[in-house]
Design an enzyme around this catalytic site. Structure first.
Site, mmCIF file in Angstrom:
data_model
loop_
_atom_site.group_PDB
_atom_site.id
_atom_site.type_symbol
_atom_site.label_atom_id
_atom_site.label_comp_id
_atom_site.label_asym_id
_atom_site.label_seq_id
_atom_site.Cartn_x
_atom_site.Cartn_y
_atom_site.Cartn_z
ATOM 1 N N LYS A 197 0.829 -1.211 0.000
ATOM 2 C CA LYS A 197 0.000 0.000 0.000
ATOM 3 C C LYS A 197 0.863 1.261 0.000
ATOM 4 O O LYS A 197 0.503 2.277 -0.606
ATOM 5 C CB LYS A 197 -0.929 0.010 1.216
ATOM 6 C CG LYS A 197 -1.669 -1.304 1.470
ATOM 7 C CD LYS A 197 -2.475 -1.806 0.286
ATOM 8 C CE LYS A 197 -3.197 -3.100 0.609
ATOM 9 N NZ LYS A 197 -3.826 -3.739 -0.548
ATOM 10 N N GLU B 236 -1.576 5.609 8.286
ATOM 11 C CA GLU B 236 -1.996 6.709 7.423
ATOM 12 C C GLU B 236 -3.052 7.532 8.146
ATOM 13 O O GLU B 236 -3.684 7.068 9.109
ATOM 14 C CB GLU B 236 -2.550 6.186 6.098
ATOM 15 C CG GLU B 236 -3.845 5.406 6.219
ATOM 16 C CD GLU B 236 -4.335 4.902 4.867
ATOM 17 O OE1 GLU B 236 -3.574 4.993 3.884
ATOM 18 O OE2 GLU B 236 -5.472 4.409 4.805
ATOM 19 N N HIS C 260 -14.131 -1.843 9.143
ATOM 20 C CA HIS C 260 -13.451 -1.592 7.870
ATOM 21 C C HIS C 260 -13.690 -2.690 6.851
ATOM 22 O O HIS C 260 -12.967 -2.813 5.871
ATOM 23 C CB HIS C 260 -11.946 -1.388 8.081
ATOM 24 C CG HIS C 260 -11.628 -0.440 9.185
ATOM 25 N ND1 HIS C 260 -11.877 0.901 9.096
ATOM 26 C CD2 HIS C 260 -11.140 -0.648 10.435
ATOM 27 C CE1 HIS C 260 -11.532 1.496 10.228
ATOM 28 N NE2 HIS C 260 -11.093 0.571 11.055
ATOM 29 N N ARG D 154 -6.810 -7.758 -7.671
ATOM 30 C CA ARG D 154 -7.581 -9.000 -7.692
ATOM 31 C C ARG D 154 -9.032 -8.647 -7.977
ATOM 32 O O ARG D 154 -9.409 -7.483 -8.068
ATOM 33 C CB ARG D 154 -7.484 -9.693 -6.333
ATOM 34 C CG ARG D 154 -7.900 -8.763 -5.179
ATOM 35 C CD ARG D 154 -7.954 -9.471 -3.853
ATOM 36 N NE ARG D 154 -8.063 -8.556 -2.725
ATOM 37 C CZ ARG D 154 -9.177 -7.985 -2.313
ATOM 38 N NH1 ARG D 154 -10.300 -8.211 -2.963
ATOM 39 N NH2 ARG D 154 -9.185 -7.182 -1.268
#
Length: 623
Positions: free
Chosen positions: A123, A190, A225, A281
């Protein structure tokens, strides 16, 4: 496959399980392609292992020993005569080393090049490619932040941190969960943007330079999430913002010479788009895009892997599609995963149901608790939402507690129907969406169905005056007591006319309104339409008591960690984490119910526990 050579795929091994394996097999069968499944010992009788043309055992039950063992999966493909591997989603689907192992073995990889996976599955690297500056050492001014697994997805290995003092503990927890789920414990931090909308773009790229951006999807309704309800197209976006999202998604794909299906995810906040990540994916929510564009994305993955070119432009979108993920979990109890026998799972006609389960399957503790995905497509958003809510309400889902009621209420919530939802939806509305609202006549219908069954076996009416018959049921955390009579003319109940009663169907009339109830009983578990009831003994069991302050396992699972220094006799604070259970690939924290003394602890790491097992006792301070 990354080159431009053409090949023919004859046999596909799906390196996955459950719903996605069954979904890929369905397209393969339609295409005349043979299928190979892999299965763990826990999945020996799973649907995906039964429907494939061939199946290969992966010894063990834990993901790390089975579905995360790329070496065993490649051997299985060769042994079964497969010439291609489809990774599905999760597990090894974004593992570049596995993709290389597949191609090194002479097999066709139905996915993007390993180099693209490496660039985007990290990421942090993905953000660098799109010019997003990573967050440095976290300070108070950065809070809240999101701890996120570098190789993760599906909400695994994620933690929101609001206090700097909690950061180290949440980093540890996220690393442990990421390592268990993905075989990679690396994480990053983040900024956490609260109450934005989660919007994504489906991309499809061939080996000839064509990249399609297939509309948008909104996935804002999430718990932990992990997405719960998704739809396409994302409602309310301006043409300008949609075009910007498409441009960024295509740029991301071209930056890494991407091929195959992928998804670029964004957070929409303050009118702007913030890049989150690219998933290299197929996504869980791909069916809504298929419905709107009239495509089979798995079939297109296969064609791209064989070297075929996409058309110049994708087809035009039609209508609106909404998907709801049906989980075996209890949203009112911390989203605790549930286990047990799935007796029945059916939805009304006109709804697409993607599932890896069938009637009679056992839902275990080892894997994700998703039972199925239900998808509705209609000319307008309002029609699609109404159709899906109605279908879920009428669905027969007999077995463990599920999130079905939450899904129906979410789809009918004014904030969702008016498309004003964001990622904080469940933070704001969970208590209202999970509050008990049982059908008041359901317990009576259950009692009358049971009485009719017993009358058929033993006779019911007696030519003597008698007291009312009493039955007790529990549903949604509440107890209900119902009364009825056996009379010469049949069963009666005060205030309600019993028109008909048999073990499977009860017809009642109340206030001039006649209603039919379908009843299904499995031991002490009774399903009356969409209401799930538990039959209670007439008199409570006096032995079923626990010491005040007892901490019981809310689900079956494995104790993976105990708080450092935790021993009998220590003082603990209310809300203090005491131990962690792992169930269905996620960690669940068990905390002290009050400030007091830990008087008992039976939770060493590695212990397997069932629901209701005593883990610890905290005696509250007298003050």
């Amino acid at each position: 496959m990354t080159g431009e050579r053409n090949t023919v795929i004859n046999t596909v091994l799906v390196a996955n399980r459950g719903e996605i394996a069954c979904r890929v097999f369905r397209t393969c069968r339609a295409s005349g392609i043979r299928t190979v499944a892999v299965y763990s010992d826990a999945d020996e009788n799973a649907l995906h292992a039964r429907v494939a043309d061939a199946a290969v055992r992966l010894p063990g039950a834990a993901s790390a020993d089975t579905y995360l063992r790329g070496d065993l999966i490649v051997k299985a493909a060769i042994a079964a005569g497969a010439d291609a591997v489809h990774p599905g989603y999760g597990f090894l689907s974004e593992n570049a080393g596995f993709a290389r192992a597949v191609t090194d073995a002479g097999l066709t990889w139905i996915g993007p090049p390993p180099e693209a996976i490496e660039a985007m599955a990290s990421k942090t690297r993905a953000k660098e490619l799109l010019g997003v500056t990573p967050l440095g050492p976290v300070t108070e001014s950065d809070l809240p932040v999101l701890v996120k697994a570098t190789a993760g997805g599906g909400g695994r290995g994620m933690r929101v941190v609001r206090r700097l003092a909690d950061l180290d503990a949440e980093l540890t927890a996220a690393r442990a969960e990421a390592a268990s789920t993905f075989g990679d414990g690396s994480v990053f931090v983040e900024p956490y943007v609260e109450n934005g909308r989660h919007v994504e773009v489906q991309i499809l790229a061939d080996t000839h330079g064509t990249v399609w951006a297939l509309g948008t999807r909104d996935c804002s309704l999430q718990r932990r999430h992990q997405k719960v309800i998704e739809e396409a197209p994302a409602p309310g976006l301006s043409d300008e913002l949609t075009a910007e999202l498409h441009t960024l998604a295509v740029r991301a794909a071209r930056a890494v010479d991407y091929t195959g299906a992928g998804t670029v995810e964004f957070l929409i906040a303050d009118g702007g788009a913030h890049f989150l990540e690219m998933n290299t994916r197929l996504q869980v929510e791909h069916p809504v895009t298929e419905a709107v564009f009239g495509l089979d994305l798995v079939a297109l993955q296969l064609r791209i892997a064989e070297g075929h070119a996409l058309g110049t432009d994708p087809p035009r979108a039609r209508g609106h599609a909404v998907e709801a993920r049906l989980y075996a979990e209890d949203p009112a109890n911390g989203w605790a995963p549930q286990t047990g026998r799935l007796h029945r799972l059916t939805v009304p006609d006109g709804i697409r149901l993607d599932t890896g389960c069938t009637d009679g399957d056992d839902i275990g503790v080892h894997y994700d608790p998703m039972l199925a995905k239900a998808v509705a497509h209609a000319p307008t958003r309002a029609e699609a939402v109404r159709r899906l809510a109605g279908a879920l309400e009428r669905a027969a889902i007999h077995g463990p507690v599920t999130n079905r009621d939450l899904l129906v209420r979410s789809l009918r919530h004014e904030e969702f129907t008016s498309a004003r939802m964001d990622t904080g939806f469940y933070d704001r509305h969970l208590s209202a969406l999970t509050g008990p609202a049982p059908d008041p006549l359901a317990p009576l219908a259950a009692a009358l169905a049971d009485a009719s069954a017993r009358a058929g076996r033993f006779g019911g009416w007696r030519n003597l005056p008698s007291r009312p018959q009493v039955k007790r049921y529990a549903t949604a955390g509440e107890e209900h007591e119902v009364h009825y009579h056996h009379t010469r003319t049949g069963l009666t109940a005060d205030g309600v006319r019993v028109v008909h009663a048999d073990p499977h169907m009860v017809l009642l009339e109340a206030d001039g309104v006649r209603r039919t109830f379908e009843v299904a009983a499995y031991g002490d578990q009774i399903h009356v339409d969409a209401t799930r009831l538990t039959a209670l003994p007439r008199f409570p069991d006096p032995t079923a008591q626990h010491t005040p302050g007892s901490l019981l396992a809310p689900m079956p699972g494995t104790v993976v960690r105990v708080a450092e220094g935790l021993t009998q006799g220590v003082t603990v604070q209310a809300g203090q984490p005491l131990l962690w259970l792992e169930a269905m690939k996620m960690e669940h924290r068990i905390t002290a119910p009050a400030t007091g003394t830990l008087t008992a602890l039976d939770a060493e790491p590695g212990r397997q526990v069932e629901v209701g097992a005593l883990l610890a006792v905290v005696v509250e301070d007298a003050e």
